[in-house]
Design a protein around this motif. Structure first.
Motif, PDB file in Angstrom:
ATOM      1  N   TRP A 252       0.826  -1.211   0.000  1.00 19.33           N
ATOM      2  CA  TRP A 252       0.000   0.000   0.000  1.00 19.33           C
ATOM      3  C   TRP A 252       0.855   1.253   0.000  1.00 19.33           C
ATOM      4  O   TRP A 252       1.831   1.343   0.748  1.00 19.33           O
ATOM      5  CB  TRP A 252      -0.881  -0.024   1.245  1.00 19.33           C
ATOM      6  CG  TRP A 252      -1.648   1.231   1.515  1.00 19.33           C
ATOM      7  CD1 TRP A 252      -1.356   2.162   2.466  1.00 19.33           C
ATOM      8  CD2 TRP A 252      -2.835   1.677   0.859  1.00 19.33           C
ATOM      9  NE1 TRP A 252      -2.295   3.167   2.447  1.00 19.33           N
ATOM     10  CE2 TRP A 252      -3.217   2.897   1.457  1.00 19.33           C
ATOM     11  CE3 TRP A 252      -3.614   1.186  -0.191  1.00 19.33           C
ATOM     12  CZ2 TRP A 252      -4.348   3.606   1.060  1.00 19.33           C
ATOM     13  CZ3 TRP A 252      -4.737   1.888  -0.587  1.00 19.33           C
ATOM     14  CH2 TRP A 252      -5.086   3.084   0.028  1.00 19.33           C
TER      15      TRP A 252
ATOM     16  N   ASP B   4     -11.208   2.136   2.476  1.00 20.74           N
ATOM     17  CA  ASP B   4     -11.860   1.066   1.729  1.00 20.74           C
ATOM     18  C   ASP B   4     -10.926   0.475   0.662  1.00 20.74           C
ATOM     19  O   ASP B   4     -10.859  -0.744   0.488  1.00 20.74           O
ATOM     20  CB  ASP B   4     -13.126   1.641   1.070  1.00 20.74           C
ATOM     21  CG  ASP B   4     -14.155   0.562   0.827  1.00 20.74           C
ATOM     22  OD1 ASP B   4     -14.202  -0.394   1.630  1.00 20.74           O
ATOM     23  OD2 ASP B   4     -14.892   0.665  -0.171  1.00 20.74           O
ATOM     24  N   SER B   5     -10.183   1.337  -0.028  1.00 18.73           N
ATOM     25  CA  SER B   5      -9.230   0.846  -1.037  1.00 18.73           C
ATOM     26  C   SER B   5      -8.153   0.009  -0.371  1.00 18.73           C
ATOM     27  O   SER B   5      -7.708  -1.017  -0.906  1.00 18.73           O
ATOM     28  CB  SER B   5      -8.517   1.989  -1.759  1.00 18.73           C
ATOM     29  OG  SER B   5      -9.424   2.901  -2.247  1.00 18.73           O
ATOM     30  N   TYR B   6      -7.717   0.479   0.799  1.00 13.86           N
ATOM     31  CA  TYR B   6      -6.692  -0.275   1.544  1.00 13.86           C
ATOM     32  C   TYR B   6      -7.222  -1.670   1.888  1.00 13.86           C
ATOM     33  O   TYR B   6      -6.525  -2.676   1.722  1.00 13.86           O
ATOM     34  CB  TYR B   6      -6.322   0.486   2.816  1.00 13.86           C
ATOM     35  CG  TYR B   6      -5.374  -0.277   3.717  1.00 13.86           C
ATOM     36  CD1 TYR B   6      -3.998  -0.175   3.561  1.00 13.86           C
ATOM     37  CD2 TYR B   6      -5.865  -1.130   4.718  1.00 13.86           C
ATOM     38  CE1 TYR B   6      -3.133  -0.890   4.369  1.00 13.86           C
ATOM     39  CE2 TYR B   6      -4.998  -1.846   5.527  1.00 13.86           C
ATOM     40  CZ  TYR B   6      -3.635  -1.727   5.355  1.00 13.86           C
ATOM     41  OH  TYR B   6      -2.780  -2.446   6.156  1.00 13.86           O
TER      42      TYR B   6
ATOM     43  N   GLN C 245     -12.935   6.399   1.534  1.00 16.28           N
ATOM     44  CA  GLN C 245     -12.576   5.716   0.277  1.00 16.28           C
ATOM     45  C   GLN C 245     -11.154   5.167   0.362  1.00 16.28           C
ATOM     46  O   GLN C 245     -10.861   4.073  -0.134  1.00 16.28           O
ATOM     47  CB  GLN C 245     -12.672   6.662  -0.935  1.00 16.28           C
ATOM     48  CG  GLN C 245     -14.073   7.171  -1.258  1.00 16.28           C
ATOM     49  CD  GLN C 245     -15.097   6.055  -1.370  1.00 16.28           C
ATOM     50  OE1 GLN C 245     -14.756   4.923  -1.716  1.00 16.28           O
ATOM     51  NE2 GLN C 245     -16.343   6.343  -1.031  1.00 16.28           N
ATOM     52  N   THR C 246     -10.274   5.936   0.977  1.00 17.67           N
ATOM     53  CA  THR C 246      -8.884   5.491   1.143  1.00 17.67           C
ATOM     54  C   THR C 246      -8.837   4.219   1.984  1.00 17.67           C
ATOM     55  O   THR C 246      -8.166   3.242   1.637  1.00 17.67           O
ATOM     56  CB  THR C 246      -8.051   6.607   1.825  1.00 17.67           C
ATOM     57  OG1 THR C 246      -8.094   7.761   1.005  1.00 17.67           O
ATOM     58  CG2 THR C 246      -6.617   6.178   2.029  1.00 17.67           C
TER      59      THR C 246
ATOM     60  N   GLU D  82      -9.544  -3.341   0.427  1.00 17.98           N
ATOM     61  CA  GLU D  82      -9.691  -4.143  -0.786  1.00 17.98           C
ATOM     62  C   GLU D  82      -8.347  -4.743  -1.201  1.00 17.98           C
ATOM     63  O   GLU D  82      -8.234  -5.946  -1.452  1.00 17.98           O
ATOM     64  CB  GLU D  82     -10.260  -3.267  -1.897  1.00 17.98           C
ATOM     65  CG  GLU D  82     -10.928  -4.079  -2.998  1.00 17.98           C
ATOM     66  CD  GLU D  82     -11.370  -3.175  -4.132  1.00 17.98           C
ATOM     67  OE1 GLU D  82     -11.958  -2.108  -3.855  1.00 17.98           O
ATOM     68  OE2 GLU D  82     -11.093  -3.545  -5.292  1.00 17.98           O
ATOM     69  N   LEU D  83      -7.339  -3.879  -1.234  1.00 15.93           N
ATOM     70  CA  LEU D  83      -6.006  -4.335  -1.633  1.00 15.93           C
ATOM     71  C   LEU D  83      -5.488  -5.422  -0.687  1.00 15.93           C
ATOM     72  O   LEU D  83      -5.013  -6.477  -1.124  1.00 15.93           O
ATOM     73  CB  LEU D  83      -5.028  -3.155  -1.644  1.00 15.93           C
ATOM     74  CG  LEU D  83      -3.559  -3.552  -1.877  1.00 15.93           C
ATOM     75  CD1 LEU D  83      -3.284  -3.704  -3.371  1.00 15.93           C
ATOM     76  CD2 LEU D  83      -2.586  -2.545  -1.274  1.00 15.93           C
TER      77      LEU D  83
END
Ligand SMILES: Nc1nc2c(ncn2[C@@H]2O[C@H](COP(=O)(O)OP(=O)(O)OP(=O)(O)O)[C@@H](O)[C@H]2O)c(=O)[nH]1
Length: 326
Positions: A232, A255-257, A252-253, A259-260
Protein backbone atom coordinates in the motif's frame (compact mmCIF):
# COMPACT_ATOMS: atom_id res chain seq x y z
CA UNK A 1 -16.35 -4.18 44.03
CA UNK A 2 -18.71 -3.87 41.08
CA UNK A 3 -21.38 -6.48 40.59
CA UNK A 4 -20.25 -9.61 38.73
CA UNK A 5 -22.32 -11.99 36.65
CA UNK A 6 -21.73 -15.47 35.29
CA UNK A 7 -19.69 -15.68 32.08
CA UNK A 8 -22.78 -16.93 30.24
CA UNK A 9 -24.74 -13.88 31.29
CA UNK A 10 -22.08 -11.50 29.97
CA UNK A 11 -21.81 -13.46 26.73
CA UNK A 12 -25.57 -13.60 26.22
CA UNK A 13 -25.86 -9.83 26.78
CA UNK A 14 -22.96 -8.95 24.51
CA UNK A 15 -24.14 -11.13 21.65
CA UNK A 16 -27.60 -9.56 21.97
CA UNK A 17 -25.96 -6.15 21.57
CA UNK A 18 -26.87 -5.11 25.12
CA UNK A 19 -24.72 -2.02 25.71
CA UNK A 20 -25.01 -2.12 29.48
CA UNK A 21 -23.68 -5.66 29.51
CA UNK A 22 -20.95 -4.66 27.04
CA UNK A 23 -19.88 -1.86 29.38
CA UNK A 24 -19.88 -4.23 32.34
CA UNK A 25 -17.77 -6.74 30.42
CA UNK A 26 -15.29 -4.01 29.50
CA UNK A 27 -15.09 -3.01 33.16
CA UNK A 28 -14.35 -6.67 33.87
CA UNK A 29 -11.45 -6.85 31.40
CA UNK A 30 -10.12 -3.57 32.76
CA UNK A 31 -10.06 -5.00 36.26
CA UNK A 32 -6.73 -6.21 37.59
CA UNK A 33 -8.30 -8.13 40.44
CA UNK A 34 -7.05 -11.69 40.37
CA UNK A 35 -10.58 -12.89 40.98
CA UNK A 36 -11.77 -11.17 37.77
CA UNK A 37 -9.08 -12.52 35.47
CA UNK A 38 -10.47 -16.00 34.89
CA UNK A 39 -14.00 -14.72 34.43
CA UNK A 40 -12.82 -12.10 31.93
CA UNK A 41 -10.87 -14.69 29.94
CA UNK A 42 -13.85 -17.02 29.95
CA UNK A 43 -16.05 -14.27 28.49
CA UNK A 44 -13.44 -13.30 25.87
CA UNK A 45 -12.96 -16.90 24.79
CA UNK A 46 -16.67 -17.45 24.40
CA UNK A 47 -17.28 -14.34 22.31
CA UNK A 48 -14.13 -14.74 20.22
CA UNK A 49 -15.80 -16.69 17.39
CA UNK A 50 -18.21 -13.77 16.98
CA UNK A 51 -15.46 -11.14 16.88
CA UNK A 52 -13.04 -10.03 14.19
CA UNK A 53 -15.53 -8.87 11.61
CA UNK A 54 -14.94 -5.16 11.91
CA UNK A 55 -12.57 -2.68 10.43
CA UNK A 56 -10.20 -1.48 13.15
CA UNK A 57 -8.98 2.04 12.60
CA UNK A 58 -6.30 3.69 14.72
CA UNK A 59 -6.38 7.48 14.86
CA UNK A 60 -3.62 9.59 16.33
CA UNK A 61 -2.52 13.21 16.35
CA UNK A 62 -1.06 15.71 18.76
CA UNK A 63 -3.30 17.67 21.14
CA UNK A 64 -4.91 20.54 19.24
CA UNK A 65 -5.02 18.73 15.91
CA UNK A 66 -8.75 18.30 16.37
CA UNK A 67 -9.07 14.60 17.17
CA UNK A 68 -12.34 14.74 19.05
CA UNK A 69 -14.00 16.97 16.48
CA UNK A 70 -12.70 14.77 13.68
CA UNK A 71 -13.82 11.51 15.27
CA UNK A 72 -17.23 13.01 15.94
CA UNK A 73 -17.60 14.10 12.29
CA UNK A 74 -16.03 11.00 10.77
CA UNK A 75 -17.94 8.74 13.14
CA UNK A 76 -21.23 10.30 12.16
CA UNK A 77 -20.24 9.94 8.52
CA UNK A 78 -19.47 6.23 8.99
CA UNK A 79 -22.83 5.69 10.65
CA UNK A 80 -24.92 7.74 8.25
CA UNK A 81 -23.20 7.28 4.90
CA UNK A 82 -21.62 3.85 5.40
CA UNK A 83 -24.24 2.32 7.64
CA UNK A 84 -21.69 1.30 10.24
CA UNK A 85 -22.09 0.62 13.91
CA UNK A 86 -19.18 2.40 15.52
CA UNK A 87 -17.26 1.88 18.73
CA UNK A 88 -14.68 4.45 19.83
CA UNK A 89 -12.07 3.32 22.33
CA UNK A 90 -9.35 5.55 23.69
CA UNK A 91 -5.81 4.73 24.69
CA UNK A 92 -4.46 7.45 26.87
CA UNK A 93 -2.63 6.23 29.93
CA UNK A 94 -1.99 9.77 31.12
CA UNK A 95 -5.58 10.82 30.73
CA UNK A 96 -6.97 12.93 33.51
CA UNK A 97 -9.59 14.38 31.31
CA UNK A 98 -12.27 11.80 31.79
CA UNK A 99 -11.25 10.20 35.03
CA UNK A 100 -12.60 7.05 33.46
CA UNK A 101 -16.11 8.36 33.29
CA UNK A 102 -18.28 8.22 30.22
CA UNK A 103 -19.55 11.67 31.11
CA UNK A 104 -16.20 13.22 30.33
CA UNK A 105 -16.41 11.99 26.79
CA UNK A 106 -19.98 13.06 26.33
CA UNK A 107 -18.80 16.61 26.19
CA UNK A 108 -16.04 15.68 23.74
CA UNK A 109 -18.19 13.89 21.20
CA UNK A 110 -21.63 15.19 21.90
CA UNK A 111 -23.66 13.88 19.02
CA UNK A 112 -21.82 10.55 18.74
CA UNK A 113 -22.28 9.79 22.40
CA UNK A 114 -26.05 9.93 22.10
CA UNK A 115 -26.20 8.10 18.77
CA UNK A 116 -27.62 4.60 19.26
CA UNK A 117 -25.31 3.35 16.50
CA UNK A 118 -22.23 4.49 18.41
CA UNK A 119 -20.53 3.36 21.58
CA UNK A 120 -17.85 5.49 23.20
CA UNK A 121 -15.55 4.19 25.88
CA UNK A 122 -12.84 6.42 27.34
CA UNK A 123 -9.47 5.16 28.45
CA UNK A 124 -9.48 3.57 31.89
CA UNK A 125 -7.99 6.04 34.35
CA UNK A 126 -4.89 5.47 36.41
CA UNK A 127 -3.38 2.63 34.42
CA UNK A 128 -0.02 1.99 32.85
CA UNK A 129 0.30 1.92 29.08
CA UNK A 130 0.59 -1.88 29.22
CA UNK A 131 -2.58 -2.13 31.25
CA UNK A 132 -4.52 0.18 28.97
CA UNK A 133 -3.41 -1.50 25.75
CA UNK A 134 -4.25 -4.94 27.06
CA UNK A 135 -7.76 -3.97 28.09
CA UNK A 136 -8.34 -1.97 24.92
CA UNK A 137 -7.39 -4.95 22.81
CA UNK A 138 -9.82 -7.12 24.69
CA UNK A 139 -12.46 -4.39 24.48
CA UNK A 140 -12.15 -4.45 20.68
CA UNK A 141 -13.14 -8.12 20.74
CA UNK A 142 -16.08 -7.45 23.05
CA UNK A 143 -17.33 -4.56 20.88
CA UNK A 144 -17.07 -6.64 17.72
CA UNK A 145 -19.02 -9.46 19.33
CA UNK A 146 -21.67 -6.91 20.31
CA UNK A 147 -22.11 -6.09 16.61
CA UNK A 148 -19.93 -3.01 16.14
CA UNK A 149 -18.35 -3.26 12.71
CA UNK A 150 -16.16 -0.17 12.78
CA UNK A 151 -13.82 0.31 15.71
CA UNK A 152 -11.86 3.50 16.17
CA UNK A 153 -8.96 3.36 18.60
CA UNK A 154 -7.89 6.88 19.44
CA UNK A 155 -4.62 7.97 20.98
CA UNK A 156 -2.49 11.05 21.49
CA UNK A 157 0.43 11.10 19.07
CA UNK A 158 3.20 12.08 21.39
CA UNK A 159 4.34 8.99 23.23
CA UNK A 160 4.60 5.26 22.82
CA UNK A 161 0.88 4.68 22.79
CA UNK A 162 0.62 5.02 19.02
CA UNK A 163 2.96 2.06 18.53
CA UNK A 164 0.64 0.05 20.74
CA UNK A 165 -2.39 1.21 18.76
CA UNK A 166 -0.68 0.45 15.47
CA UNK A 167 -0.21 -3.12 16.71
CA UNK A 168 -3.93 -3.62 17.24
CA UNK A 169 -5.56 -2.00 14.23
CA UNK A 170 -5.92 -2.71 10.51
CA UNK A 171 -5.50 0.85 9.36
CA UNK A 172 -3.57 3.67 10.96
CA UNK A 173 -4.62 7.26 10.32
CA UNK A 174 -2.43 10.16 11.35
CA UNK A 175 -4.05 13.58 11.76
CA UNK A 176 -1.80 16.55 11.14
CA UNK A 177 -2.06 20.31 11.09
CA UNK A 178 -1.01 22.38 8.10
CA UNK A 179 1.90 24.72 8.44
CA UNK A 180 2.91 23.84 11.97
CA UNK A 181 6.01 21.85 10.99
CA UNK A 182 6.59 18.26 12.01
CA UNK A 183 8.81 19.11 14.94
CA UNK A 184 6.44 21.72 16.23
CA UNK A 185 3.71 19.14 16.15
CA UNK A 186 5.89 16.74 18.07
CA UNK A 187 5.33 14.09 15.43
CA UNK A 188 8.17 11.65 15.33
CA UNK A 189 9.41 10.25 12.07
CA UNK A 190 8.50 6.75 13.16
CA UNK A 191 4.86 7.70 13.47
CA UNK A 192 4.70 9.00 9.94
CA UNK A 193 6.22 5.75 8.76
CA UNK A 194 3.47 3.79 10.49
CA UNK A 195 0.68 5.80 8.89
CA UNK A 196 -1.46 4.27 6.15
CA UNK A 197 -2.93 7.69 5.58
CA UNK A 198 -2.41 11.22 6.75
CA UNK A 199 -5.31 13.64 6.98
CA UNK A 200 -4.55 17.35 7.21
CA UNK A 201 -7.22 18.70 9.53
CA UNK A 202 -9.01 22.06 9.70
CA UNK A 203 -8.82 22.58 5.93
CA UNK A 204 -11.38 25.33 5.96
CA UNK A 205 -11.49 29.14 5.73
CA UNK A 206 -8.08 30.75 5.60
CA UNK A 207 -6.48 27.42 6.29
CA UNK A 208 -7.75 25.69 3.16
CA UNK A 209 -4.88 26.71 0.87
CA UNK A 210 -2.25 25.94 3.47
CA UNK A 211 -3.76 22.51 3.96
CA UNK A 212 -3.55 21.73 0.26
CA UNK A 213 0.09 22.79 0.15
CA UNK A 214 0.80 20.61 3.15
CA UNK A 215 -0.88 17.68 1.45
CA UNK A 216 1.51 17.90 -1.50
CA UNK A 217 4.46 18.21 0.86
CA UNK A 218 3.55 15.19 2.94
CA UNK A 219 2.67 13.13 -0.09
CA UNK A 220 6.17 13.79 -1.42
CA UNK A 221 7.73 12.99 1.93
CA UNK A 222 5.89 9.67 2.09
CA UNK A 223 7.19 8.69 -1.33
CA UNK A 224 10.66 8.63 0.17
CA UNK A 225 9.81 5.75 2.45
CA UNK A 226 10.29 2.20 1.23
CA UNK A 227 7.14 0.48 0.00
CA UNK A 228 5.33 -1.13 2.91
CA UNK A 229 4.89 -4.89 3.22
CA UNK A 230 1.19 -4.39 2.53
CA UNK A 231 1.99 -3.09 -0.94
CA UNK A 232 0.00 0.00 0.00
CA UNK A 233 1.17 3.50 -0.78
CA UNK A 234 0.06 5.82 2.04
CA UNK A 235 -2.27 8.60 0.97
CA UNK A 236 -2.54 12.16 2.17
CA UNK A 237 -5.78 14.09 2.09
CA UNK A 238 -7.30 17.21 3.57
CA UNK A 239 -10.47 17.46 5.61
CA UNK A 240 -12.53 19.77 7.73
CA UNK A 241 -14.47 18.30 10.57
CA UNK A 242 -16.22 21.61 11.04
CA UNK A 243 -17.44 21.80 7.46
CA UNK A 244 -17.62 18.03 7.17
CA UNK A 245 -15.53 17.89 4.02
CA UNK A 246 -12.98 15.30 3.00
CA UNK A 247 -14.54 12.60 5.17
CA UNK A 248 -15.71 10.62 2.18
CA UNK A 249 -12.21 10.66 0.66
CA UNK A 250 -10.76 9.31 3.89
CA UNK A 251 -13.27 6.48 3.96
CA UNK A 252 -12.58 5.72 0.28
CA UNK A 253 -8.88 5.49 1.14
CA UNK A 254 -9.58 3.05 3.97
CA UNK A 255 -11.86 1.07 1.73
CA UNK A 256 -9.23 0.85 -1.04
CA UNK A 257 -6.69 -0.27 1.54
CA UNK A 258 -9.04 -2.98 2.75
CA UNK A 259 -9.69 -4.14 -0.79
CA UNK A 260 -6.01 -4.34 -1.63
CA UNK A 261 -4.97 -6.08 1.57
CA UNK A 262 -7.84 -8.57 1.46
CA UNK A 263 -6.84 -9.38 -2.08
CA UNK A 264 -3.14 -9.82 -1.43
CA UNK A 265 -3.60 -11.62 1.88
CA UNK A 266 -1.89 -8.96 3.94
CA UNK A 267 -4.99 -8.17 5.99
CA UNK A 268 -5.27 -11.66 7.41
CA UNK A 269 -1.54 -12.05 7.85
CA UNK A 270 -1.35 -8.82 9.79
CA UNK A 271 -4.17 -9.88 12.12
CA UNK A 272 -2.48 -13.25 12.70
CA UNK A 273 0.84 -11.56 13.38
CA UNK A 274 -0.84 -9.14 15.76
CA UNK A 275 -2.44 -12.02 17.65
CA UNK A 276 0.89 -13.75 18.02
CA UNK A 277 2.52 -10.52 19.08
CA UNK A 278 -0.09 -10.11 21.83
CA UNK A 279 0.36 -13.69 22.93
CA UNK A 280 4.10 -13.16 23.42
CA UNK A 281 3.39 -9.86 25.12
CA UNK A 282 0.96 -11.60 27.49
CA UNK A 283 3.57 -14.29 28.23
CA UNK A 284 6.20 -11.67 28.96
CA UNK A 285 3.81 -9.77 31.20
CA UNK A 286 2.74 -12.96 32.97
CA UNK A 287 6.32 -14.00 33.65
CA UNK A 288 7.13 -10.56 34.95
CA UNK A 289 4.06 -10.47 37.22
CA UNK A 290 4.92 -13.91 38.61
CA UNK A 291 8.50 -12.92 39.20
CA UNK A 292 7.68 -9.77 41.15
CA UNK A 293 4.90 -11.49 43.08
CA UNK A 294 7.29 -14.22 44.30
CA UNK A 295 7.88 -13.91 48.05
CA UNK A 296 11.65 -14.50 47.96
CA UNK A 297 12.05 -11.94 45.19
CA UNK A 298 10.06 -9.45 47.27
CA UNK A 299 12.31 -10.18 50.27
CA UNK A 300 15.64 -9.96 48.45
CA UNK A 301 15.17 -7.53 45.56
CA UNK A 302 15.92 -4.31 47.42
CA UNK A 303 19.05 -5.72 49.11
CA UNK A 304 20.49 -7.07 45.87
CA UNK A 305 19.65 -3.83 44.05
CA UNK A 306 21.63 -1.95 46.72
CA UNK A 307 24.64 -4.15 46.07
CA UNK A 308 24.42 -3.38 42.34
CA UNK A 309 24.15 0.32 43.12
CA UNK A 310 27.21 0.15 45.35
CA UNK A 311 29.17 -1.64 42.62
CA UNK A 312 29.65 -4.79 44.67
CA UNK A 313 27.70 -6.96 42.28
CA UNK A 314 27.31 -6.86 38.52
CA UNK A 315 23.86 -6.23 37.10
CA UNK A 316 23.90 -9.57 35.28
CA UNK A 317 24.98 -11.56 38.31
CA UNK A 318 22.30 -9.86 40.38
CA UNK A 319 19.60 -10.57 37.82
CA UNK A 320 20.68 -14.21 37.53
CA UNK A 321 20.62 -14.58 41.31
CA UNK A 322 17.10 -13.16 41.52
CA UNK A 323 15.81 -15.19 38.58
CA UNK A 324 17.06 -18.37 40.25
CA UNK A 325 14.76 -17.72 43.20
CA UNK A 326 11.61 -18.27 41.15
N1 LIG B 1 -11.41 25.55 11.78
C1 LIG B 1 -11.52 24.33 12.31
N2 LIG B 1 -11.30 24.15 13.62
C2 LIG B 1 -11.40 22.90 14.12
C3 LIG B 1 -11.74 21.79 13.31
N3 LIG B 1 -11.75 20.69 14.07
C4 LIG B 1 -11.42 21.09 15.33
N4 LIG B 1 -11.22 22.41 15.37
C5 LIG B 1 -10.86 23.22 16.57
O1 LIG B 1 -9.61 22.78 17.09
C6 LIG B 1 -9.61 22.77 18.50
C7 LIG B 1 -9.16 21.40 19.04
O2 LIG B 1 -10.09 20.41 18.68
P1 LIG B 1 -10.38 19.06 19.46
O3 LIG B 1 -11.34 18.33 18.66
O4 LIG B 1 -10.71 19.36 20.88
O5 LIG B 1 -9.04 18.26 19.35
P2 LIG B 1 -7.78 17.89 20.20
O6 LIG B 1 -7.12 19.11 20.74
O7 LIG B 1 -6.97 17.01 19.35
O8 LIG B 1 -8.34 17.27 21.47
P3 LIG B 1 -8.57 15.83 22.02
O9 LIG B 1 -9.44 15.15 21.06
O10 LIG B 1 -9.23 16.08 23.33
O11 LIG B 1 -7.23 15.20 22.15
C8 LIG B 1 -11.01 23.16 18.92
O12 LIG B 1 -10.99 24.52 19.27
C9 LIG B 1 -11.84 22.95 17.68
O13 LIG B 1 -12.93 23.82 17.61
C10 LIG B 1 -12.00 22.03 11.90
O14 LIG B 1 -12.31 21.14 11.11
N5 LIG B 1 -11.86 23.32 11.48
Amino acid sequence: MAKRFSADKYVEGILAGDRVMLSRAITLVESRLASDLDLAQDVINQVLPHAGKSVRIGITGVPGVGKSTFIEAFGNYLIQAQNKKLAVLAIDPTSQRTGGSILGDKTRMESLSVNPQAYIRPSPAGKSLGGVTRSTRESIILCEAAGFDAIIVETVGVGQSETAVHAMVDFFLLLMLAGAGDELQGIKRGIMEMADAIAITKADGENAMKAKAARAEYQNALHLYPVAASGWLPKVSVCSAMEQTGLDTIWQTIDSYLELTHQNGFFEKKRHDQNLQWMYEAIRQGLEDNFYAHQQVKDQLAGIADEVKAGRKSAFAAAAELLRLV
